[in-house]
Design a protein around this motif. Structure first.
Motif, short mmCIF file in Angstrom:
data_model
loop_
_atom_site.label_atom_id
_atom_site.label_comp_id
_atom_site.label_asym_id
_atom_site.label_seq_id
_atom_site.Cartn_x
_atom_site.Cartn_y
_atom_site.Cartn_z
N ASP A 6 -9.79 -25.01 -16.72
CA ASP A 6 -9.17 -25.44 -17.99
C ASP A 6 -10.19 -25.38 -19.13
N GLN A 7 -11.41 -25.73 -18.81
CA GLN A 7 -12.43 -25.66 -19.86
C GLN A 7 -12.71 -24.21 -20.24
N LEU A 8 -12.70 -23.31 -19.25
CA LEU A 8 -12.89 -21.89 -19.61
C LEU A 8 -11.81 -21.46 -20.60
N LEU A 9 -10.57 -21.85 -20.32
CA LEU A 9 -9.48 -21.50 -21.25
C LEU A 9 -9.74 -22.11 -22.62
N GLY A 12 -11.97 -20.24 -24.76
CA GLY A 12 -11.52 -18.94 -25.27
C GLY A 12 -11.55 -17.82 -24.24
N VAL A 13 -11.73 -18.16 -22.97
CA VAL A 13 -11.69 -17.12 -21.93
C VAL A 13 -10.24 -16.99 -21.48
N ARG A 14 -9.74 -15.76 -21.45
CA ARG A 14 -8.32 -15.56 -21.10
C ARG A 14 -8.15 -14.66 -19.90
N HIS A 15 -9.13 -13.79 -19.67
CA HIS A 15 -8.99 -12.79 -18.62
C HIS A 15 -9.95 -13.07 -17.47
N VAL A 16 -9.45 -12.83 -16.26
CA VAL A 16 -10.32 -12.93 -15.09
C VAL A 16 -10.03 -11.75 -14.16
N TRP A 37 -3.62 -17.69 -17.47
CA TRP A 37 -4.64 -16.68 -17.17
C TRP A 37 -4.03 -15.30 -17.08
N ARG A 38 -4.74 -14.29 -17.60
CA ARG A 38 -4.39 -12.90 -17.30
C ARG A 38 -5.34 -12.50 -16.18
#
Ligand SMILES: Cc1ncc(C[n+]2csc(CCOP(=O)(O)OP(=O)(O)O)c2C)c(N)n1
Ligand SMILES: [Mg+2]
Length: 585
Positions: A6-9, A12-16, A37-38
């Motif tokens: 959740d913190q990654l999101l 501003g991180v959206r892709h993994v 997540w994408r």
């Protein structure tokens, strides 16, 4: 896990990009189930790493990368190395055995703690999650810090190693409680130059004959600002194709793209030697340019880069001007006054020489009636639409683009992997760029590089992507024929450097469900490129060439262009007008 993801999101991180495996199950399940997540599946970790790199660079944001424990993680290394040198933000998440199973012969267990060494900007080995709020809070902090560190200048990869205890699945199912606490915000600082540094440069540059050298930079240098600085200085911009300055809607008038030929023309380099240079970006691709400038240690050479970086292979810098490119350009624009620039004839002569050389290169290439590898950039220049991205492979493709790609007044991005210049993940970098969904992507690549990353093609069909590949197939390493080995080790050359593979690459394209076309004739391929861009999926245009002949054709075309320039200089010196007017005033 949820506090971390959740913190990654929130950061501003959206892709993994997720690679299959058991030990990574707790994280895989979050990425697979949480629709925010994408998540991109990839089979081969080496390709996955480069896919993430291509995606992150295209988007200009960090992309996460997940794999299981063991050699799976080790296969991320090439992309981590490239991301570090290329300055692309990657969040490398590796699953691991818990501490009690390390170094005791447990299956699929290797030493993963800080396994990427100095190639990671930051690395941490997590404590096995136990669901307590303390560890959840700590995980949130790690995620915020990891994302922020990957984006801090210079951007790069960060490694978070996750030990997971069995049972993996119950833990994942028991995990989805909403995480406690608020997301963490991390502000970013600009790396502004000091006023003294800017004053120092302005004083050094005032009234001098200078050059701006725009070197490779992932995502491009600030083109509009930099050309404004050039205008204020009255200096040309020598624009590496990977700098973002050679193509675009900024002012291209003072942009010089034929320096790779100019720097080989002895009369020219004698006439137009600069007193000062200002370089932004990495060292240019052109060996001729680097050798020319490095051969004149009296040149006052300024290199712009952020603190801690040292991209200066020729060891000729006189001042490292600390700051990021945008801040430095802004500060220079403020500090430069009318009248600080070089006399107008300086830029005029560079412009005239560039025009003569660009015209001569084109004419020499047009005169050929057989396939020539240097033709590919010319055809691409004609075919690439507004908003397209050209990914250029290492070896001859990037050099041919450097020498032959004309300036384009269109928004076309040109990107490469010149960090470590590997031929190992070029296909996947382009596929990752295509996954960003930000305009059409074309890959120009050699056959050995294509073969090296065939697994990368898998992702095109799997994820319904569109990629056009211009595959220059000379059945081996064409670049090596330009090296002394070709003559000095002639007995062993073909087997050990030329390395013909003898494979029908159309079959590899078929395996991955692509469409394969052979480019015929000596020119006129732009139509086929444009048609491929109009079709979905994997489109491969194969150009067959011959390695020994390729060297001869390069020497012929560049020789003709050099002689045209020198003739123009001689005419000018003798007072004959015409096209070259102003070259050697
Ligand atoms: C991973 C990796 N292995 C080896 C090399 C050394 N290398 C540089 S260029 C080259 C040949 C590339 O051949 P190809 O892609 O067909 O391009 P061409 O030289 O024919 O233009 C090799 C093997 C490298 N750069 N990276
Ligand atoms: Mg080749």
């Amino acid at each position: 896990m949820r506090a971390f993801t959740d913190q990654l999101l929130a950061s501003g991180v959206r892709h993994v990009v997720v690679c299959p495996g058991s030990r990574s199950t707790p994280l895989t399940l979050v990425f697979a189930r949480d629709r925010r997540w994408r998540a991109w599946l990839h089979i081969d970790e080496r390709s996955a790493g480069y896919f993430a790199l291509g995606l992150a660079r295209q988007l200009g944001e960090p992309v996460a990368l997940l794999c299981s424990s063991g050699t799976a993680a080790a296969n991320f290394l090439p992309a981590v190395v490239e991301a570090s040198l290329l300055r692309v933000p990657l969040l490398v998440l590796t699953a691991d055995r818990p501490p009690e199973l390390r170094d005791v012969g447990a299956a699929q267990t290797i030493d993963q703690v800080r396994m990427f060494g100095s190639h990671a900007r930051w690395a941490i080995d997590m404590t096995p999650a136990d669901g307590t709020p303390e560890l959840e809070r700590a995980a949130r902090g790690v995620a915020a810090r990891a994302a922020a560190t990957s984006m801090a200048a210079p951007a790069g990869p960060v490694h978070v190693n996750f030990p997971f205890r069995e049972p993996l699945l119950e833990r994942a199912v028991a995990d989805p409680l909403p995480p406690a606490g608020r997301p963490i915000a991390v502000t970013r600082s600009v790396v502004a130059p000091t006023p003294e540094a800017i004053r120092g440069f302005v004083e050094a540059a005032r009234g001098k004959r200078g050059l701006i050298v725009a070197g490779p930079e992932a995502g491009g240098l600030p083109a509009a600002l930099l050309t404004e600085v050039a205008r204020a200085l009255g200096w040309p911009v020598l624009a590496d194709p990977l700098s973002g300055l050679r193509t675009g809607t900024h002012d291209l008038d003072g942009v010089v793209e034929t320096y790779d030929v100019l720097a080989r023309a002895t009369a020219f380099v004698r006439e137009l030697l600069p007193e000062v240079t200002l370089r932004l970006g990495a060292a240019p691709t052109s060996k001729a340019l680097n050798v020319w400038l490095a051969g004149h240690p009296a040149i006052d050479s300024w290199v712009v880069d952020v603190e801690g970086a040292w991209r200066e292979p020729d060891a000729t810098v006189s001042t490292m001007l600390r700051g990021d490119a945008t801040s430095v350009c802004r500060a220079l624009l403020e500090a430069l006054a009318p009248g600080d620039g070089a006399e107008a004839s300086w830029l005029d002569r560079w412009r005239a020489a560039n025009a003569v050389t660009a015209h001569a290169l084109r004419a020499a290439a047009d005169a050929l009636d057989e396939p020539f590898e240097g033709r590919a950039p010319l055809e691409l220049a004609a075919a690439l639409p507004e908003g397209a991205t050209l990914v250029v492979g290492n070896s001859m493709p990037v050099r041919d683009v450097d020498t032959f790609m004309p300036r384009l007044g269109r928004r076309v991005r040109i990107e490469g992997t010149r960090g470590a210049s590997g031929i190992d993940g070029v296909v996947s970098t382009a596929v990752g760029a295509a996954a960003a969904g930000d305009g059409p992507v074309v890959l120009l690549i050699g056959d050995l590089s294509f073969l090296h990353d065939l697994n990368g093609l898998w992702a095109v069909n799997r994820h319904d992507l569109n990629l056009t590949v211009l595959l220059v197939n000379n059945d081996g390493g064409g670049i090596f024929h330009f090296l002394p080995q070709a003559e000095l080790a002639a007995d062993a050359f073909e087997e050990w450097w030329g390395t013909p593979h003898g494979l029908d690459l159309g079959q590899a394209v078929a395996l991955h469900g692509g469409h394969h076309v052979r480019l015929e004739g000596a020119s006129g391929w732009a139509g086929a490129i444009a048609a491929a861009l109009g079709r979905p999926g994997l489109q491969v245009l194969e150009l067959r060439t011959e390695r020994v002949r390729n060297v001869e054709l390069h020497r012929q075309v560049i020789g003709l262009a050099t002689r045209a320039l020198e003739a123009a200089l001689a005419d000018e010196a003798a007072g004959v007008g015409g096209r070259a007017a102003g070259v050697a005033r």
